[in-house]
Design a protein around this motif. Structure first.
Motif, mmCIF file in Angstrom:
data_model
loop_
_atom_site.group_PDB
_atom_site.id
_atom_site.type_symbol
_atom_site.label_atom_id
_atom_site.label_comp_id
_atom_site.label_asym_id
_atom_site.label_seq_id
_atom_site.Cartn_x
_atom_site.Cartn_y
_atom_site.Cartn_z
ATOM 1 N N ILE A 1 46.393 34.342 38.762
ATOM 2 C CA ILE A 1 45.893 34.961 39.983
ATOM 3 C C ILE A 1 44.656 35.771 39.611
ATOM 4 O O ILE A 1 44.713 36.641 38.742
ATOM 5 C CB ILE A 1 46.940 35.882 40.626
ATOM 6 C CG1 ILE A 1 48.249 35.128 40.839
ATOM 7 C CG2 ILE A 1 46.426 36.449 41.943
ATOM 8 C CD1 ILE A 1 49.425 36.030 41.157
ATOM 9 N N ASP A 2 43.538 35.471 40.261
ATOM 10 C CA ASP A 2 42.299 36.217 40.071
ATOM 11 C C ASP A 2 42.078 37.091 41.297
ATOM 12 O O ASP A 2 42.057 36.582 42.423
ATOM 13 C CB ASP A 2 41.120 35.262 39.886
ATOM 14 C CG ASP A 2 41.205 34.517 38.566
ATOM 15 O OD1 ASP A 2 40.685 35.043 37.580
ATOM 16 O OD2 ASP A 2 41.808 33.425 38.536
ATOM 17 N N TYR A 3 41.941 38.387 41.075
ATOM 18 C CA TYR A 3 41.779 39.353 42.161
ATOM 19 C C TYR A 3 40.345 39.874 42.162
ATOM 20 O O TYR A 3 39.860 40.360 41.136
ATOM 21 C CB TYR A 3 42.695 40.561 41.965
ATOM 22 C CG TYR A 3 44.155 40.246 41.789
ATOM 23 C CD1 TYR A 3 45.048 40.372 42.843
ATOM 24 C CD2 TYR A 3 44.650 39.870 40.539
ATOM 25 C CE1 TYR A 3 46.399 40.120 42.663
ATOM 26 C CE2 TYR A 3 46.003 39.614 40.362
ATOM 27 C CZ TYR A 3 46.870 39.730 41.423
ATOM 28 O OH TYR A 3 48.198 39.481 41.243
ATOM 29 N N ALA A 4 39.681 39.820 43.301
ATOM 30 C CA ALA A 4 38.383 40.468 43.454
ATOM 31 C C ALA A 4 38.622 41.979 43.478
ATOM 32 O O ALA A 4 39.761 42.428 43.690
ATOM 33 C CB ALA A 4 37.731 40.020 44.762
ATOM 34 N N PRO A 5 37.577 42.788 43.274
ATOM 35 C CA PRO A 5 37.775 44.236 43.391
ATOM 36 C C PRO A 5 38.420 44.579 44.743
ATOM 37 O O PRO A 5 37.984 44.099 45.777
ATOM 38 C CB PRO A 5 36.351 44.788 43.289
ATOM 39 C CG PRO A 5 35.626 43.771 42.449
ATOM 40 C CD PRO A 5 36.204 42.451 42.888
ATOM 41 N N TRP A 6 39.496 45.319 44.686
ATOM 42 C CA TRP A 6 40.297 45.737 45.841
ATOM 43 C C TRP A 6 40.963 44.563 46.569
ATOM 44 O O TRP A 6 41.476 44.715 47.667
ATOM 45 C CB TRP A 6 39.474 46.611 46.797
ATOM 46 C CG TRP A 6 39.001 47.822 46.065
ATOM 47 C CD1 TRP A 6 37.737 48.039 45.559
ATOM 48 C CD2 TRP A 6 39.774 48.949 45.660
ATOM 49 N NE1 TRP A 6 37.690 49.227 44.873
ATOM 50 C CE2 TRP A 6 38.938 49.816 44.925
ATOM 51 C CE3 TRP A 6 41.107 49.313 45.840
ATOM 52 C CZ2 TRP A 6 39.373 51.010 44.380
ATOM 53 C CZ3 TRP A 6 41.535 50.507 45.296
ATOM 54 C CH2 TRP A 6 40.676 51.341 44.573
ATOM 55 N N GLY A 7 40.980 43.393 45.942
ATOM 56 C CA GLY A 7 41.638 42.229 46.538
ATOM 57 C C GLY A 7 43.146 42.383 46.527
ATOM 58 O O GLY A 7 43.711 43.103 45.696
ATOM 59 N N ASN B 1 44.523 44.800 43.566
ATOM 60 C CA ASN B 1 43.617 45.231 42.515
ATOM 61 C C ASN B 1 43.095 46.611 42.911
ATOM 62 O O ASN B 1 42.511 46.772 43.977
ATOM 63 C CB ASN B 1 42.458 44.237 42.379
ATOM 64 C CG ASN B 1 41.478 44.622 41.292
ATOM 65 O OD1 ASN B 1 41.587 45.676 40.672
ATOM 66 N ND2 ASN B 1 40.509 43.760 41.060
ATOM 67 N N ILE B 2 43.323 47.609 42.069
ATOM 68 C CA ILE B 2 42.882 48.962 42.414
ATOM 69 C C ILE B 2 41.614 49.353 41.669
ATOM 70 O O ILE B 2 41.220 50.512 41.666
ATOM 71 C CB ILE B 2 43.992 50.000 42.144
ATOM 72 C CG1 ILE B 2 44.422 49.967 40.686
ATOM 73 C CG2 ILE B 2 45.158 49.781 43.085
ATOM 74 C CD1 ILE B 2 45.311 51.129 40.298
ATOM 75 N N GLY B 3 40.943 48.379 41.071
ATOM 76 C CA GLY B 3 39.742 48.668 40.301
ATOM 77 C C GLY B 3 38.472 48.180 40.964
ATOM 78 O O GLY B 3 38.495 47.486 41.990
#
Length: 111
Positions: free
Chosen positions: A4-10, A67-69
Protein backbone atom coordinates in the motif's frame (compact mmCIF):
# COMPACT_ATOMS: atom_id res chain seq x y z
CA UNK A 1 -0.41 -9.70 0.63
CA UNK A 2 -0.50 -6.21 -0.79
CA UNK A 3 1.80 -3.21 -0.91
CA UNK A 4 0.00 0.00 0.00
CA UNK A 5 1.45 3.35 -1.08
CA UNK A 6 0.03 6.35 0.78
CA UNK A 7 0.29 9.92 -0.50
CA UNK A 8 0.93 12.57 2.17
CA UNK A 9 -2.17 12.55 4.41
CA UNK A 10 -3.65 9.77 2.25
CA UNK A 11 -6.08 7.31 3.85
CA UNK A 12 -7.46 3.83 3.51
CA UNK A 13 -11.09 4.50 4.37
CA UNK A 14 -12.78 2.55 7.18
CA UNK A 15 -13.63 -0.96 6.02
CA UNK A 16 -13.65 -4.54 7.34
CA UNK A 17 -12.84 -8.10 6.31
CA UNK A 18 -15.62 -10.45 7.43
CA UNK A 19 -13.49 -13.59 7.15
CA UNK A 20 -9.88 -12.51 7.70
CA UNK A 21 -7.53 -10.94 10.21
CA UNK A 22 -5.20 -8.36 8.65
CA UNK A 23 -1.60 -7.71 9.65
CA UNK A 24 0.07 -4.47 8.56
CA UNK A 25 3.81 -3.68 8.57
CA UNK A 26 5.07 -0.14 7.98
CA UNK A 27 7.97 -0.05 5.51
CA UNK A 28 8.39 3.73 5.19
CA UNK A 29 6.80 6.75 6.86
CA UNK A 30 4.32 7.10 9.72
CA UNK A 31 0.76 5.86 9.84
CA UNK A 32 -2.16 6.39 12.20
CA UNK A 33 -4.10 3.12 12.35
CA UNK A 34 -7.09 1.99 14.31
CA UNK A 35 -10.05 -0.32 14.67
CA UNK A 36 -13.42 -0.16 16.42
CA UNK A 37 -14.57 -2.96 18.70
CA UNK A 38 -17.98 -4.58 18.29
CA UNK A 39 -21.16 -3.58 20.11
CA UNK A 40 -21.96 -2.63 22.77
CA UNK A 41 -18.71 -0.73 23.45
CA UNK A 42 -17.77 0.49 19.95
CA UNK A 43 -14.40 1.48 21.41
CA UNK A 44 -11.69 2.90 19.13
CA UNK A 45 -8.18 1.47 19.48
CA UNK A 46 -5.65 3.56 17.57
CA UNK A 47 -1.88 3.92 17.41
CA UNK A 48 0.79 5.84 15.54
CA UNK A 49 3.11 3.44 13.72
CA UNK A 50 6.64 4.14 12.55
CA UNK A 51 8.88 2.28 10.11
CA UNK A 52 9.19 -1.36 11.20
CA UNK A 53 6.08 -1.35 13.41
CA UNK A 54 3.40 -4.01 12.98
CA UNK A 55 -0.34 -3.82 13.78
CA UNK A 56 -3.09 -6.44 13.67
CA UNK A 57 -6.70 -5.69 12.73
CA UNK A 58 -8.96 -8.44 14.15
CA UNK A 59 -11.35 -10.27 11.85
CA UNK A 60 -14.66 -8.51 11.23
CA UNK A 61 -13.81 -5.18 12.87
CA UNK A 62 -13.96 -1.82 11.07
CA UNK A 63 -10.45 -0.41 10.64
CA UNK A 64 -8.53 2.35 8.84
CA UNK A 65 -5.07 3.71 8.06
CA UNK A 66 -3.88 7.27 7.46
CA UNK A 67 -0.49 8.65 6.48
CA UNK A 68 0.23 11.35 9.06
CA UNK A 69 3.38 12.65 7.37
CA UNK A 70 4.29 15.16 4.71
CA UNK A 71 6.04 12.44 2.72
CA UNK A 72 4.86 9.23 1.09
CA UNK A 73 4.40 6.16 3.29
CA UNK A 74 4.52 2.46 2.37
CA UNK A 75 3.09 -0.59 4.16
CA UNK A 76 2.70 -4.28 3.49
CA UNK A 77 -0.64 -5.81 4.39
CA UNK A 78 -1.43 -9.50 4.67
CA UNK A 79 -4.68 -11.32 5.26
CA UNK A 80 -4.66 -14.57 7.19
CA UNK A 81 -5.62 -17.51 4.94
CA UNK A 82 -4.91 -20.35 7.33
CA UNK A 83 -7.77 -22.15 9.02
CA UNK A 84 -10.20 -22.18 6.09
CA UNK A 85 -12.66 -25.04 5.76
CA UNK A 86 -11.82 -26.96 3.71
CA UNK A 87 -8.14 -26.11 4.01
CA UNK A 88 -6.26 -24.52 1.14
CA UNK A 89 -3.81 -27.06 -0.28
CA UNK A 90 -0.48 -27.22 1.56
CA UNK A 91 1.28 -27.12 -1.83
CA UNK A 92 -0.43 -23.84 -2.77
CA UNK A 93 0.32 -22.15 0.56
CA UNK A 94 3.93 -23.36 0.63
CA UNK A 95 4.55 -21.95 -2.84
CA UNK A 96 2.67 -18.69 -2.18
CA UNK A 97 4.55 -17.95 1.07
CA UNK A 98 7.81 -19.53 -0.14
CA UNK A 99 8.04 -21.73 2.95
CA UNK A 100 8.45 -25.44 3.57
CA UNK A 101 5.32 -27.62 3.48
CA UNK A 102 6.06 -28.79 7.04
CA UNK A 103 5.82 -25.20 8.28
CA UNK A 104 2.47 -24.78 6.50
CA UNK A 105 1.20 -27.96 8.16
CA UNK A 106 2.35 -26.70 11.59
CA UNK A 107 0.50 -23.41 11.08
CA UNK A 108 -2.67 -25.12 9.84
CA UNK A 109 -2.59 -27.51 12.79
CA UNK A 110 -2.91 -24.52 15.14
CA UNK A 111 -6.24 -23.62 13.58
Amino acid sequence: MARIDYAPWGIVAPHYHPRATEILTVIEGSLEVGFVTSNPDNRLFSKILQKGDVFVFPVGLVHFQRNIGHMNAVAISGLIVFGSKPEISTDILAKAFQIDKNIVQQIQWRF
